[in-house]
Design an enzyme around this catalytic site. Structure first.
Site, short mmCIF file in Angstrom:
data_model
loop_
_atom_site.label_atom_id
_atom_site.label_comp_id
_atom_site.label_asym_id
_atom_site.label_seq_id
_atom_site.Cartn_x
_atom_site.Cartn_y
_atom_site.Cartn_z
N TYR A 173 0.86 -1.20 0.00
CA TYR A 173 0.00 0.00 0.00
C TYR A 173 0.89 1.25 0.00
CZ TYR A 173 -2.96 3.72 1.84
OH TYR A 173 -3.61 4.91 2.03
O1 LIG Z 1 -2.23 6.83 7.73
C1 LIG Z 1 -2.37 6.16 6.71
O2 LIG Z 1 -1.89 6.47 5.66
C2 LIG Z 1 -3.10 4.86 6.79
O3 LIG Z 1 -4.01 4.92 7.91
C3 LIG Z 1 -4.72 3.74 8.13
O4 LIG Z 1 -3.82 2.68 8.43
P1 LIG Z 1 -3.44 2.40 9.94
O5 LIG Z 1 -2.77 3.57 10.55
O6 LIG Z 1 -2.70 1.12 9.97
O7 LIG Z 1 -4.87 2.30 10.63
P2 LIG Z 1 -5.65 1.06 11.26
O8 LIG Z 1 -5.68 -0.06 10.32
O9 LIG Z 1 -6.93 1.58 11.75
O10 LIG Z 1 -4.73 0.65 12.49
C4 LIG Z 1 -4.56 1.58 13.59
C5 LIG Z 1 -3.65 0.98 14.62
O11 LIG Z 1 -4.27 -0.18 15.19
C6 LIG Z 1 -3.38 -1.27 15.18
N1 LIG Z 1 -4.17 -2.50 15.05
C7 LIG Z 1 -4.82 -2.79 13.91
C8 LIG Z 1 -5.60 -3.92 13.80
C9 LIG Z 1 -5.71 -4.78 14.89
O12 LIG Z 1 -6.39 -5.82 14.87
N2 LIG Z 1 -5.05 -4.46 16.04
C10 LIG Z 1 -4.28 -3.34 16.16
O13 LIG Z 1 -3.69 -3.10 17.21
C11 LIG Z 1 -2.45 -1.00 13.99
O14 LIG Z 1 -1.21 -1.64 14.18
C12 LIG Z 1 -2.33 0.50 14.05
O15 LIG Z 1 -1.32 0.86 14.94
C13 LIG Z 1 -5.53 3.38 6.93
O16 LIG Z 1 -6.20 2.16 7.12
C14 LIG Z 1 -4.71 3.32 5.69
O17 LIG Z 1 -5.56 3.14 4.58
C15 LIG Z 1 -3.86 4.56 5.52
O18 LIG Z 1 -4.65 5.63 5.10
#
Ligand SMILES: O=C(O)[C@H]1O[C@H](OP(=O)(O)OP(=O)(O)OC[C@H]2O[C@@H](n3ccc(=O)[nH]c3=O)[C@H](O)[C@@H]2O)[C@H](O)[C@@H](O)[C@H]1O
Length: 443
Positions: A256
């Site tokens: 991504y």
């Molecule tokens: O800023 C971005 O550019 C991206 O932001 C977002 O990604 P992320 O920051 O990864 O958000 P998100 O999935 O909500 O996980 C949030 C936290 O929960 C943790 N996480 C996640 C899943 C889980 O089961 N457990 C957990 O601890 C995980 O490790 C993380 O620390 C958008 O989805 C992406 O499309 C893109 O726009």
């Protein structure tokens, strides 16, 4: 010797019967040719009706789903046929794209059925800009949520064209109908972890789709100015904090992130060769009402309410993972600020006439919060104890930490995030779930 039988009567009868049969046959023939004629007429009328609608080719009117399957439902066929083009379709595009304020913009918002796209479309419309949406309503997450957002946009007289970024014919047609001054390009295959399951969908939307859009934009006359969504994930394995636009972005941790980084490089090329004015916005984990169900804050809320366990990640050296969670209203202000300060493209009909603006900005909240803290805020807002499983972050493309330095966006368009995570999550929880609650948009 017996006299021969009198056959004169039977011969007459036979002749009469033959006559009757002939009459009946010709009547039958006449009736069936009338029926055939009417049937042919009907078929011809139906064909003429569909051809005059001139909807885009079937391959383009299908939706490519997240699992890379082509979905062609009856309702989709009907909607393609009725919304794909035709006189009334063109009228809707024209009407929706017309600004209602002096010097207003005419904006094509790609991904308008998405989370950020819907909120931005409403904000633009509210201030008097013309807005036309484009969305393929794919099934990466429940399309009924996208349909519900579409319904809200419809109530605000915003028309969404149903189609794919890769449909060049459709895009060219849109630009012929409406000379868009701006494109707000938000359509993308989102999600960091899902890229391991379906890598091709990222290439198709975030690279091929983006190039296709830029091809159309560069040929347009006038060329539009483009503002598009990059991602905080481009910082990848960068260890400098907080993340600044000048930091390295050549170590993406997920496909991504790699496709978003590729988008930034592609933007450079189109700016350099064709004079397109392009601004990339690195969004930091955007959340809020009507958000994406694939994001942690959203499915944590759902699972906590349903008494299901949730996985809370920690790093491999047992540190908390954290994100610079950014509330949707702040992101909308950032997008509008970027549009308002975007200079005009300098090219015309595919030819550059001078140097054009090329920008990149962080849009974050300047204040990282651990996932553990996110869960405890949700617990107190929902008044339910979460069943937490603290586990090591799977090696799935996630990064441990994000933190935005937004001084560049502040300097150039006054970007200043004002919503902390507790306040934003309260607003999110207040109107959860969304499908049954379409009046919760406040723009
Ligand atoms: O800023 C971005 O550019 C991206 O932001 C977002 O990604 P992320 O920051 O990864 O958000 P998100 O999935 O909500 O996980 C949030 C936290 O929960 C943790 N996480 C996640 C899943 C889980 O089961 N457990 C957990 O601890 C995980 O490790 C993380 O620390 C958008 O989805 C992406 O499309 C893109 O726009």
């Amino acid at each position: 010797m017996a006299s021969p039988p009198d056959t004169s009567k039977t011969t007459k009868l036979e002749r009469y019967n033959t006559y009757i049969r002939k009459v009946n046959t010709s009547k039958l023939l006449a009736a069936s040719s009338k029926l055939l004629f009417r049937l042919t007429l009907l078929v011809a009328l139906v064909l003429i009706f569909f051809f005059t609608l001139n909807y885009p080719p079937l391959s383009d009117s299908t939706t490519t789903t997240a699992s890379n399957h082509r979905v062609l439902t009856t309702s989709h066929l009907i909607s393609s046929a009725f919304y794909g083009s035709g006189a009334s379709w063109e009228k809707q595009v024209r009407r929706s794209s017309t600004p209602h304020r002096p010097n207003g913009f005419s904006v094509l918002v790609t991904g308008a059925g998405g989370f950020v796209g819907t909120h931005c479309s409403l904000a633009l419309k509210k201030r008097g800009d013309g807005v036309v949406g484009l969305d393929n309503f794919n099934s990466y997450y429940d399309p009924s949520l996208k349909r519900a957002r579409q319904e809200v946009l419809k109530q605000h007289d915003i028309f969404i064209v149903e189609g794919d970024l890769n449909d060049g014919e459709l895009l060219a047609k849109l630009f012929n109908i409406a000379p868009f001054s701006h494109i707000l390009h938000l359509a993308a295959q989102a999600g960091v972890r899902y890229a391991m399951q379906n890598p091709q969908s990222y290439v198709k939307s975030n690279i091929a789709g983006f190039v296709n859009l830029l091809e159309i934009a560069k040929n347009a006359d006038p060329q539009p100015s483009i503002v598009w969504a990059s991602s905080s994930s481009v910082y990848g394995l960068n260890t400098e904090n907080p993340f600044s636009e000048s930091h390295r972005t050549d170590q993406p941790a997920s496909l991504y992130a790699a496709t978003k980084k590729a988008g930034e490089e592609i933007a450079h090329t189109y700016n350099h060769i064709y004079g397109l004015s392009i601004t990339g916005l690195r969004f930091f984990t955007v959340y809020g009402p009507w958000g994406r169900p694939d994001m942690a804050y959203f499915f944590f809320t759902k699972d906590i309410l349903q008494g299901k366990p949730i996985n809370v990640y920690q790093t491999h050296d047992e540190k908390e993972v954290a994100r610079d969670f950014t509330y949707i209203d702040d992101i909308v202000k950032g997008c509008l600020g970027a549009l308002d300060t975007a200079e005009k493209s300098t090219g015309k009909g595919g030819k550059k006439r001078g140097p054009a603006q090329l920008r990149i900005y962080n849009l974050g909240n300047k204040s990282p919060v651990s996932v553990g803290k996110l869960v405890s805020i949700l617990e107190s807002l929902l008044n339910v104890k979460a069943k937490k499983h603290v586990i090591k972050m799977p090696r799935n493309g996630d990064v441990p930490y994000t933190h935005a330095n937004v001084s560049l966006a502040f300097r150039d368009f006054g970007y200043k995030p004002t919503t902390d995570l507790s306040t934003g999550l309260r607003k999110f929880v207040k109107c959860f779930p969304f499908k049954s609650n379409p009046l919760m948009f406040r723009h």
